[in-house]
Design a protein around this motif. Structure first.
Motif, PDB file in Angstrom:
ATOM      1  N   LEU A 128      -6.030  -7.928   0.977  1.00  0.00           N
ATOM      2  CA  LEU A 128      -6.351  -8.477   2.291  1.00  0.00           C
ATOM      3  C   LEU A 128      -7.353  -7.529   2.932  1.00  0.00           C
ATOM      4  O   LEU A 128      -7.146  -6.308   2.948  1.00  0.00           O
ATOM      5  CB  LEU A 128      -5.084  -8.571   3.143  1.00  0.00           C
ATOM      6  CG  LEU A 128      -5.222  -9.172   4.546  1.00  0.00           C
ATOM      7  CD1 LEU A 128      -5.629 -10.635   4.460  1.00  0.00           C
ATOM      8  CD2 LEU A 128      -3.904  -9.030   5.303  1.00  0.00           C
ATOM      9  N   ILE A 129      -8.469  -8.060   3.438  1.00  0.00           N
ATOM     10  CA  ILE A 129      -9.570  -7.240   3.935  1.00  0.00           C
ATOM     11  C   ILE A 129      -9.847  -7.551   5.403  1.00  0.00           C
ATOM     12  O   ILE A 129      -9.904  -8.713   5.814  1.00  0.00           O
ATOM     13  CB  ILE A 129     -10.865  -7.489   3.124  1.00  0.00           C
ATOM     14  CG1 ILE A 129     -10.652  -7.170   1.642  1.00  0.00           C
ATOM     15  CG2 ILE A 129     -12.035  -6.689   3.708  1.00  0.00           C
ATOM     16  CD1 ILE A 129     -10.494  -5.715   1.320  1.00  0.00           C
ATOM     17  N   VAL A 130     -10.037  -6.489   6.193  1.00  0.00           N
ATOM     18  CA  VAL A 130     -10.512  -6.617   7.577  1.00  0.00           C
ATOM     19  C   VAL A 130     -11.867  -5.935   7.669  1.00  0.00           C
ATOM     20  O   VAL A 130     -12.010  -4.762   7.292  1.00  0.00           O
ATOM     21  CB  VAL A 130      -9.533  -5.984   8.579  1.00  0.00           C
ATOM     22  CG1 VAL A 130     -10.070  -6.134  10.011  1.00  0.00           C
ATOM     23  CG2 VAL A 130      -8.153  -6.621   8.474  1.00  0.00           C
ATOM     24  N   LEU A 131     -12.872  -6.670   8.147  1.00  0.00           N
ATOM     25  CA  LEU A 131     -14.222  -6.130   8.323  1.00  0.00           C
ATOM     26  C   LEU A 131     -14.495  -5.898   9.808  1.00  0.00           C
ATOM     27  O   LEU A 131     -13.859  -6.523  10.662  1.00  0.00           O
ATOM     28  CB  LEU A 131     -15.248  -7.103   7.744  1.00  0.00           C
ATOM     29  CG  LEU A 131     -15.137  -7.364   6.238  1.00  0.00           C
ATOM     30  CD1 LEU A 131     -16.072  -8.496   5.824  1.00  0.00           C
ATOM     31  CD2 LEU A 131     -15.445  -6.098   5.447  1.00  0.00           C
ATOM     32  N   ILE A 186      -1.578  -2.713  10.942  1.00  0.00           N
ATOM     33  CA  ILE A 186      -2.199  -3.808  11.701  1.00  0.00           C
ATOM     34  C   ILE A 186      -1.200  -4.946  11.791  1.00  0.00           C
ATOM     35  O   ILE A 186      -0.563  -5.312  10.796  1.00  0.00           O
ATOM     36  CB  ILE A 186      -3.498  -4.286  11.029  1.00  0.00           C
ATOM     37  CG1 ILE A 186      -4.500  -3.132  10.955  1.00  0.00           C
ATOM     38  CG2 ILE A 186      -4.100  -5.463  11.804  1.00  0.00           C
ATOM     39  CD1 ILE A 186      -5.817  -3.502  10.290  1.00  0.00           C
ATOM     40  N   SER A 187      -1.058  -5.498  12.990  1.00  0.00           N
ATOM     41  CA  SER A 187      -0.057  -6.537  13.247  1.00  0.00           C
ATOM     42  C   SER A 187      -0.654  -7.932  13.134  1.00  0.00           C
ATOM     43  O   SER A 187      -1.782  -8.174  13.594  1.00  0.00           O
ATOM     44  CB  SER A 187       0.540  -6.354  14.644  1.00  0.00           C
ATOM     45  OG  SER A 187       1.221  -5.122  14.744  1.00  0.00           O
ATOM     46  N   SER A 232       2.999 -12.732  11.172  1.00  0.00           N
ATOM     47  CA  SER A 232       4.053 -12.616  10.165  1.00  0.00           C
ATOM     48  C   SER A 232       4.616 -11.206  10.064  1.00  0.00           C
ATOM     49  O   SER A 232       5.578 -10.974   9.330  1.00  0.00           O
ATOM     50  CB  SER A 232       3.524 -13.053   8.798  1.00  0.00           C
ATOM     51  OG  SER A 232       2.422 -12.247   8.424  1.00  0.00           O
ATOM     52  N   GLY A 233       4.044 -10.241  10.773  1.00  0.00           N
ATOM     53  CA  GLY A 233       4.569  -8.885  10.731  1.00  0.00           C
ATOM     54  C   GLY A 233       3.486  -7.825  10.775  1.00  0.00           C
ATOM     55  O   GLY A 233       2.312  -8.107  11.034  1.00  0.00           O
ATOM     56  N   ASP A 234       3.883  -6.586  10.517  1.00  0.00           N
ATOM     57  CA  ASP A 234       2.981  -5.439  10.515  1.00  0.00           C
ATOM     58  C   ASP A 234       2.696  -5.033   9.075  1.00  0.00           C
ATOM     59  O   ASP A 234       3.623  -4.926   8.264  1.00  0.00           O
ATOM     60  CB  ASP A 234       3.603  -4.260  11.263  1.00  0.00           C
ATOM     61  CG  ASP A 234       3.895  -4.588  12.712  1.00  0.00           C
ATOM     62  OD1 ASP A 234       4.866  -4.022  13.249  1.00  0.00           O
ATOM     63  OD2 ASP A 234       3.164  -5.414  13.296  1.00  0.00           O
ATOM     64  N   TYR A 235       1.422  -4.762   8.776  1.00  0.00           N
ATOM     65  CA  TYR A 235       1.024  -4.452   7.405  1.00  0.00           C
ATOM     66  C   TYR A 235       0.226  -3.165   7.363  1.00  0.00           C
ATOM     67  O   TYR A 235      -0.569  -2.878   8.270  1.00  0.00           O
ATOM     68  CB  TYR A 235       0.211  -5.606   6.809  1.00  0.00           C
ATOM     69  CG  TYR A 235       1.003  -6.882   6.758  1.00  0.00           C
ATOM     70  CD1 TYR A 235       1.785  -7.186   5.657  1.00  0.00           C
ATOM     71  CD2 TYR A 235       1.001  -7.771   7.824  1.00  0.00           C
ATOM     72  CE1 TYR A 235       2.542  -8.346   5.612  1.00  0.00           C
ATOM     73  CE2 TYR A 235       1.758  -8.929   7.797  1.00  0.00           C
ATOM     74  CZ  TYR A 235       2.525  -9.214   6.686  1.00  0.00           C
ATOM     75  OH  TYR A 235       3.280 -10.355   6.652  1.00  0.00           O
ATOM     76  N   ALA A 257      -8.224  -2.309   3.951  1.00  0.00           N
ATOM     77  CA  ALA A 257      -7.688  -3.123   2.866  1.00  0.00           C
ATOM     78  C   ALA A 257      -6.179  -2.957   2.743  1.00  0.00           C
ATOM     79  O   ALA A 257      -5.667  -1.831   2.807  1.00  0.00           O
ATOM     80  CB  ALA A 257      -8.361  -2.746   1.546  1.00  0.00           C
ATOM     81  N   CYS A 258      -5.495  -4.073   2.564  1.00  0.00           N
ATOM     82  CA  CYS A 258      -4.055  -4.094   2.311  1.00  0.00           C
ATOM     83  C   CYS A 258      -3.833  -4.660   0.909  1.00  0.00           C
ATOM     84  O   CYS A 258      -4.247  -5.782   0.614  1.00  0.00           O
ATOM     85  CB  CYS A 258      -3.339  -4.955   3.349  1.00  0.00           C
ATOM     86  SG  CYS A 258      -1.573  -5.178   3.049  1.00  0.00           S
TER      87      CYS A 258
END
Length: 259
Positions: free
Chosen positions: A138-141, A159-160, A163-166, A181-182
């Motif tokens: 899972l990617i955040v840009l 990061i929340s 569905s929850g915190d990751y 990245a997760c």
């Protein structure tokens, strides 16, 4: 199709399918939601999809004489262009890694390729899933105006989502710049086809924003089994998920770090 004399300096690609156009000679509008009864143009027909010989039903001015009156789809189109540009750099970065360093390693699933899947703007930042032959993350840009080039590689951040915190790891690449990245799957050997990996990535993006996956207790096995059964229909052999999830755990299992 000819360019418009008064719209974005003739750049028709800046006009979305929802654009309401107006004749600059007689001010007659064309609204795609209504179409054109006079020429039997069905409602839902975008201006750019009108027949080449279509003209203003009031004064017969050609399409080139129409200007943008209102474009409710412009923001969406601009966001889509921004996402496409950023994910294109991300894909180029990881294809380079694939060809230069990873191709001959035993952990590689050569049935897969590098692809950015289901990216969308969330609070101004592109978020989606990156598939490669050796991982699914899972990617955040960064959002517009944000500079993440000073992120410390390997630093962790929670990061929340609904569905929850990751837990995400920071990283920086030459083309992409900074990103977060997760880990979802690694390695990727249990995916039999690239299409099955894409299906799972799309399901992850749906589950990520589903509050029903926010568990008060650890119920990952029940939720994960239900998700596997859903994705396996109608052909159970089509999608096979890894048997042991990583600690940062699968969104498809409804787990969040610390949930």
């Amino acid at each position: 199709m000819s360019s418009f004399e008064g719209s974005f300096l003739g750049a028709t690609d800046k006009i979305s399918p929802a654009a309401i156009m107006e004749c600059k000679i007689c001010w007659t509008p064309y609204d795609p939601a209504h179409g054109d009864d006079y020429r039997q143009i069905e409602p839902g027909t975008p201006f750019l999809a009108l027949p080449r010989d279509w003209s203003c039903p009031t004064c017969s001015a050609p399409k080139e004489q129409f200007m943008v009156l209102e474009d409710p789809g412009a923001t969406t189109a601009i966001e889509a262009d921004a996402i496409d540009a950023m994910t294109a750099r991300l894909v180029v970065d990881f294809r380079e890694i694939w060809h230069a360093k990873m191709r001959d390693l035993p952990m590689i699933n050569k049935m897969l390729s590098v692809e950015a899947v289901a990216f969308q703007m969330v609070e101004g930042r592109p978020i989606g899933v990156l598939i490669s032959p050796w991982f699914m993350n899972l990617i955040v840009l960064p959002g517009k105006g944000e500079d993440w080039s000073d992120l410390t590689a390997g630093a962790k951040e929670i990061i929340s989502f609904p569905s929850g915190d990751y837990e995400f790891l920071h990283n920086v690449r030459e083309m992409t710049g900074g990103y977060k990245a997760c880990s979802l799957f690694s390695p990727m050997n249990d995916f039999k086809t690239h299409a099955s990996a894409v299906d799972v990535a799309q399901a992850i993006m749906i589950a990520l924003f589903d509050k029903a996956n926010l568990a008060e207790t650890d119920r990952s096995e029940d939720i994960r089994a239900a998700r596997e059964a859903e994705l396996a229909q109608p052909d159970e052999a089509e999608v096979e998920l890894v048997s042991e999830p990583t600690r940062r755990d699968l969104i498809t299992g409804g787990l969040a770090e610390g949930a």
